[in-house]
Design a protein around this motif. Sequence first.
Motif, PDB file in Angstrom:
ATOM      1  N   LYS A  12       0.826  -1.210   0.000  1.00 29.49           N
ATOM      2  CA  LYS A  12       0.000   0.000   0.000  1.00 29.49           C
ATOM      3  C   LYS A  12       0.859   1.260   0.000  1.00 29.49           C
ATOM      4  CE  LYS A  12      -3.803   2.234   2.470  1.00 29.49           C
ATOM      5  NZ  LYS A  12      -4.750   2.133   3.610  1.00 29.49           N
ATOM      6  N   GLU A  13       1.934   1.233   0.755  1.00 29.48           N
ATOM      7  CA  GLU A  13       2.824   2.395   0.866  1.00 29.48           C
ATOM      8  C   GLU A  13       3.500   2.713  -0.464  1.00 29.48           C
ATOM      9  OE1 GLU A  13       7.131   3.104   3.009  1.00 29.48           O
ATOM     10  OE2 GLU A  13       5.576   2.041   4.137  1.00 29.48           O
ATOM     11  N   ASN A  14       3.750   1.690  -1.259  1.00 27.35           N
ATOM     12  CA  ASN A  14       4.513   1.874  -2.498  1.00 27.35           C
ATOM     13  C   ASN A  14       3.655   1.929  -3.757  1.00 27.35           C
ATOM     14  OD1 ASN A  14       7.650   1.680  -2.013  1.00 27.35           O
ATOM     15  ND2 ASN A  14       6.681   0.256  -0.559  1.00 27.35           N
ATOM     16  N   ALA A  15       2.372   1.624  -3.642  1.00 30.10           N
ATOM     17  CA  ALA A  15       1.485   1.667  -4.809  1.00 30.10           C
ATOM     18  C   ALA A  15       0.758   3.005  -4.817  1.00 30.10           C
ATOM     19  CB  ALA A  15       0.490   0.511  -4.761  1.00 30.10           C
ATOM     20  N   LEU A  16       1.364   3.986  -5.464  1.00 32.03           N
ATOM     21  CA  LEU A  16       0.828   5.344  -5.487  1.00 32.03           C
ATOM     22  C   LEU A  16       0.055   5.574  -6.781  1.00 32.03           C
ATOM     23  CD1 LEU A  16       4.001   7.216  -4.183  1.00 32.03           C
ATOM     24  CD2 LEU A  16       2.079   6.298  -2.852  1.00 32.03           C
ATOM     25  N   ALA A  17      -0.969   6.388  -6.707  1.00 27.58           N
ATOM     26  CA  ALA A  17      -1.821   6.646  -7.872  1.00 27.58           C
ATOM     27  C   ALA A  17      -0.987   7.169  -9.043  1.00 27.58           C
ATOM     28  CB  ALA A  17      -2.910   7.646  -7.505  1.00 27.58           C
ATOM     29  N   VAL A 166      -8.620  11.734 -15.795  1.00 23.62           N
ATOM     30  CA  VAL A 166      -8.855  10.558 -14.963  1.00 23.62           C
ATOM     31  C   VAL A 166      -7.528   9.950 -14.532  1.00 23.62           C
ATOM     32  CG1 VAL A 166     -11.016  10.009 -16.161  1.00 23.62           C
ATOM     33  CG2 VAL A 166      -8.870   8.953 -16.935  1.00 23.62           C
ATOM     34  N   TYR A 167      -7.614   9.105 -13.492  1.00 25.20           N
ATOM     35  CA  TYR A 167      -6.466   8.269 -13.142  1.00 25.20           C
ATOM     36  C   TYR A 167      -6.492   7.055 -14.065  1.00 25.20           C
ATOM     37  CZ  TYR A 167      -6.242  11.178  -8.988  1.00 25.20           C
ATOM     38  OH  TYR A 167      -6.142  12.248  -8.145  1.00 25.20           O
ATOM     39  N   PRO A 168      -5.410   6.805 -14.794  1.00 24.39           N
ATOM     40  CA  PRO A 168      -5.441   5.713 -15.780  1.00 24.39           C
ATOM     41  C   PRO A 168      -5.395   4.350 -15.115  1.00 24.39           C
ATOM     42  CG  PRO A 168      -3.248   6.657 -15.661  1.00 24.39           C
ATOM     43  CD  PRO A 168      -4.121   7.518 -14.789  1.00 24.39           C
ATOM     44  N   MET A 169      -5.903   3.340 -15.828  1.00 24.89           N
ATOM     45  CA  MET A 169      -5.725   1.957 -15.414  1.00 24.89           C
ATOM     46  C   MET A 169      -4.270   1.571 -15.699  1.00 24.89           C
ATOM     47  SD  MET A 169      -8.789   1.052 -14.491  1.00 24.89           S
ATOM     48  CE  MET A 169     -10.546   1.238 -14.837  1.00 24.89           C
ATOM     49  N   LYS A 275       4.234 -18.400   0.234  1.00 26.36           N
ATOM     50  CA  LYS A 275       5.317 -17.912   1.092  1.00 26.36           C
ATOM     51  C   LYS A 275       6.459 -17.246   0.318  1.00 26.36           C
ATOM     52  CE  LYS A 275       7.872 -20.920   3.350  1.00 26.36           C
ATOM     53  NZ  LYS A 275       8.314 -21.898   4.381  1.00 26.36           N
ATOM     54  N   PRO A 276       6.860 -17.715  -0.881  1.00 29.15           N
ATOM     55  CA  PRO A 276       8.009 -17.093  -1.558  1.00 29.15           C
ATOM     56  C   PRO A 276       7.720 -15.747  -2.226  1.00 29.15           C
ATOM     57  CG  PRO A 276       7.661 -19.376  -2.287  1.00 29.15           C
ATOM     58  CD  PRO A 276       6.426 -18.954  -1.576  1.00 29.15           C
ATOM     59  N   LEU A 277       6.551 -15.167  -2.024  1.00 32.78           N
ATOM     60  CA  LEU A 277       6.155 -13.928  -2.701  1.00 32.78           C
ATOM     61  C   LEU A 277       7.260 -12.865  -2.647  1.00 32.78           C
ATOM     62  CD1 LEU A 277       3.924 -12.113  -4.018  1.00 32.78           C
ATOM     63  CD2 LEU A 277       3.293 -11.471  -1.680  1.00 32.78           C
ATOM     64  N   TYR A 278       7.488 -12.224  -3.809  1.00 32.53           N
ATOM     65  CA  TYR A 278       8.476 -11.141  -3.933  1.00 32.53           C
ATOM     66  C   TYR A 278       7.745  -9.863  -4.334  1.00 32.53           C
ATOM     67  CZ  TYR A 278      11.959  -8.167  -6.250  1.00 32.53           C
ATOM     68  OH  TYR A 278      12.726  -7.096  -6.643  1.00 32.53           O
ATOM     69  N   PHE A 279       8.221  -8.736  -3.812  1.00 33.55           N
ATOM     70  CA  PHE A 279       7.691  -7.437  -4.215  1.00 33.55           C
ATOM     71  C   PHE A 279       8.830  -6.446  -4.325  1.00 33.55           C
ATOM     72  CE2 PHE A 279       5.713  -3.278  -2.745  1.00 33.55           C
ATOM     73  CZ  PHE A 279       5.128  -2.993  -3.976  1.00 33.55           C
ATOM     74  N   GLY A 280       8.900  -5.766  -5.476  1.00 35.51           N
ATOM     75  CA  GLY A 280       9.946  -4.777  -5.701  1.00 35.51           C
ATOM     76  C   GLY A 280       9.419  -3.590  -6.481  1.00 35.51           C
ATOM     77  N   LYS A 281      10.276  -2.585  -6.618  1.00 32.84           N
ATOM     78  CA  LYS A 281       9.864  -1.346  -7.262  1.00 32.84           C
ATOM     79  C   LYS A 281      11.041  -0.712  -7.985  1.00 32.84           C
ATOM     80  CE  LYS A 281       7.305   2.901  -6.102  1.00 32.84           C
ATOM     81  NZ  LYS A 281       6.705   3.672  -4.979  1.00 32.84           N
ATOM     82  N   LYS A 282      10.774  -0.178  -9.158  1.00 25.82           N
ATOM     83  CA  LYS A 282      11.778   0.595  -9.887  1.00 25.82           C
ATOM     84  C   LYS A 282      11.101   1.888 -10.339  1.00 25.82           C
ATOM     85  CE  LYS A 282      15.112   0.475 -13.686  1.00 25.82           C
ATOM     86  NZ  LYS A 282      15.688  -0.329 -14.786  1.00 25.82           N
ATOM     87  N   ASN A 283      11.552   3.009  -9.825  1.00 27.11           N
ATOM     88  CA  ASN A 283      10.848   4.273 -10.012  1.00 27.11           C
ATOM     89  C   ASN A 283       9.421   4.093  -9.505  1.00 27.11           C
ATOM     90  OD1 ASN A 283      13.197   5.440 -11.180  1.00 27.11           O
ATOM     91  ND2 ASN A 283      12.673   4.498 -13.151  1.00 27.11           N
ATOM     92  N   GLN A 284       8.424   4.226 -10.379  1.00 30.73           N
ATOM     93  CA  GLN A 284       7.037   4.020  -9.945  1.00 30.73           C
ATOM     94  C   GLN A 284       6.485   2.672 -10.401  1.00 30.73           C
ATOM     95  OE1 GLN A 284       5.394   6.135  -7.812  1.00 30.73           O
ATOM     96  NE2 GLN A 284       7.446   7.034  -7.749  1.00 30.73           N
ATOM     97  N   GLN A 285       7.319   1.856 -11.051  1.00 36.63           N
ATOM     98  CA  GLN A 285       6.861   0.557 -11.541  1.00 36.63           C
ATOM     99  C   GLN A 285       6.940  -0.493 -10.439  1.00 36.63           C
ATOM    100  OE1 GLN A 285       9.827   0.977 -14.744  1.00 36.63           O
ATOM    101  NE2 GLN A 285       8.231   0.164 -16.095  1.00 36.63           N
ATOM    102  N   LEU A 286       5.916  -1.319 -10.376  1.00 42.28           N
ATOM    103  CA  LEU A 286       5.843  -2.364  -9.360  1.00 42.28           C
ATOM    104  C   LEU A 286       6.119  -3.713  -9.995  1.00 42.28           C
ATOM    105  CD1 LEU A 286       2.596  -1.258  -7.464  1.00 42.28           C
ATOM    106  CD2 LEU A 286       4.962  -0.487  -7.112  1.00 42.28           C
ATOM    107  N   ALA A 308      -2.949  -3.311  -5.036  1.00 43.13           N
ATOM    108  CA  ALA A 308      -1.983  -2.374  -5.624  1.00 43.13           C
ATOM    109  C   ALA A 308      -2.527  -1.776  -6.911  1.00 43.13           C
ATOM    110  CB  ALA A 308      -0.656  -3.091  -5.896  1.00 43.13           C
ATOM    111  N   ILE A 309      -3.161  -2.593  -7.729  1.00 39.04           N
ATOM    112  CA  ILE A 309      -3.728  -2.104  -8.991  1.00 39.04           C
ATOM    113  C   ILE A 309      -4.817  -1.068  -8.732  1.00 39.04           C
ATOM    114  CG2 ILE A 309      -5.251  -2.846 -10.875  1.00 39.04           C
ATOM    115  CD1 ILE A 309      -3.412  -5.311 -11.137  1.00 39.04           C
ATOM    116  N   TYR A 310      -5.643  -1.333  -7.742  1.00 40.17           N
ATOM    117  CA  TYR A 310      -6.681  -0.352  -7.408  1.00 40.17           C
ATOM    118  C   TYR A 310      -6.066   0.931  -6.858  1.00 40.17           C
ATOM    119  CZ  TYR A 310     -10.561  -3.486  -8.367  1.00 40.17           C
ATOM    120  OH  TYR A 310     -11.472  -4.286  -9.002  1.00 40.17           O
ATOM    121  N   SER A 311      -4.998   0.820  -6.097  1.00 40.69           N
ATOM    122  CA  SER A 311      -4.329   2.022  -5.607  1.00 40.69           C
ATOM    123  C   SER A 311      -3.754   2.838  -6.753  1.00 40.69           C
ATOM    124  CB  SER A 311      -3.212   1.652  -4.625  1.00 40.69           C
ATOM    125  OG  SER A 311      -3.740   1.140  -3.417  1.00 40.69           O
ATOM    126  N   LEU A 312      -3.159   2.169  -7.734  1.00 41.14           N
ATOM    127  CA  LEU A 312      -2.588   2.873  -8.881  1.00 41.14           C
ATOM    128  C   LEU A 312      -3.648   3.649  -9.651  1.00 41.14           C
ATOM    129  CD1 LEU A 312      -0.127   0.154 -10.242  1.00 41.14           C
ATOM    130  CD2 LEU A 312       0.488   2.244  -9.039  1.00 41.14           C
TER     131      LEU A 312
END
Length: 392
Positions: A12-17, A166-169, A275-286, A308-312
């Motif tokens: 949530k912290e990293n998925a910005l509109a 609008v905020y894009p999909m 359990k092995p879920l990974y999450f990373g970010k490059k600039n604004q890309q998730l 995250a998609i809804y937050s974006l």
Amino acid sequence: MINVTEAKALVKENALALNPVKIHLSLAASHILAEDVFAICDIPAFRQSSMDGYAIKFADKDLTLKLSGEMAAGTEANFTILNGETARIFTGAPLPDGADTVVMQEKIATVNDEVSVLDEKLKLGANVRAKGSEVKTNALAMQKGNLLTPAAIGFLAGIGITEVSVYPMPKVSIIVTGKELQQPGNKLNFGQVYESNSFSLKAALKIAGIENVHVFQADDELDILKNILDEAMQISDVVLLTGGVSVGDYDFVIEATHLCEVDEIFHKVKQKPGKPLYFGKKNQQLVFGLPGNPSSVLNCFYNYVLPAIYSLSNKVNAVKEIKAKLAAAYQKPAGLTQFLKGFYEDGFATPLNAQESYRLSSFAQANCLIVLTETQENFQEGEIVNVLLLPE
């Protein structure tokens, strides 16, 4: 490893509109409005009849009136009715000058060109839509943050709006890894399995309103995977990789993300499945690295990717969390939050059979995920638990 609560907070912290874009109104359905919309003119732009009937001066309602003309919807020429006159009028048509009331046609008696009003309850201004009664020029027509529903789209079109901010999909890419994968419709050779993760993910994304999805297939080779990830990140706001996020000899997802300069936010969550879920970010890309097992993929999608998609797109998360009674007792190990494929109905959540992460048959029947907390081992029938209702 971090726990589920921590992982969700980091997503949530990293998925910005995403930055707003201007698009044609015809393409804006299901988007969130990114700026206030103000009316460009009065709607209606003239006094308008709300039904078929006769336009009159209210003061003349008890007189026998002379029929002096007709006003149809779309009429560009106006005329004036004088004292003792009436005009035939149709729904949506402008009132002639001098008229202030419309009598429905069922409440009229006509003989030749003479008209009598039979409505004893008629009131001044009846069946007339005032100029600007829908919206007035420069008035706030719709606030930023509104979901553009079919009614909202129709309203904006009806007041003359053609383009909205609008905020894009988000644009999404799926990278499916694994040499063992075969496309449905082809013959399975020894050691192969049919690839299903891209199909389930695309279907789930479509329900969320995401149509712009690219699918890539990558063999279990680091150079190939790194190049495909680079390509996907050139065209995507979100990249989903399936498989290859564990620590086996052929699991190259984490290494590929490092080579593509993706900043790791977390890897591995205290949960089952996934359990092995990974999450990373490059600039604004998730970037999400999802486990390869089909149930793990969907569990991680609904818990982390979809929010995250809804937050974006600046939307409210469609995965609703409620309380329900557990329909059957269940036992699990401590130390992991477990998500059970379940069926919710009438306040009860029933765990389904075939909970293993490789089995999708039970997920195909599920309408919820039953959340069993990390520290607890034994859950009793009738115990109150959290339930995630899956979007349909």
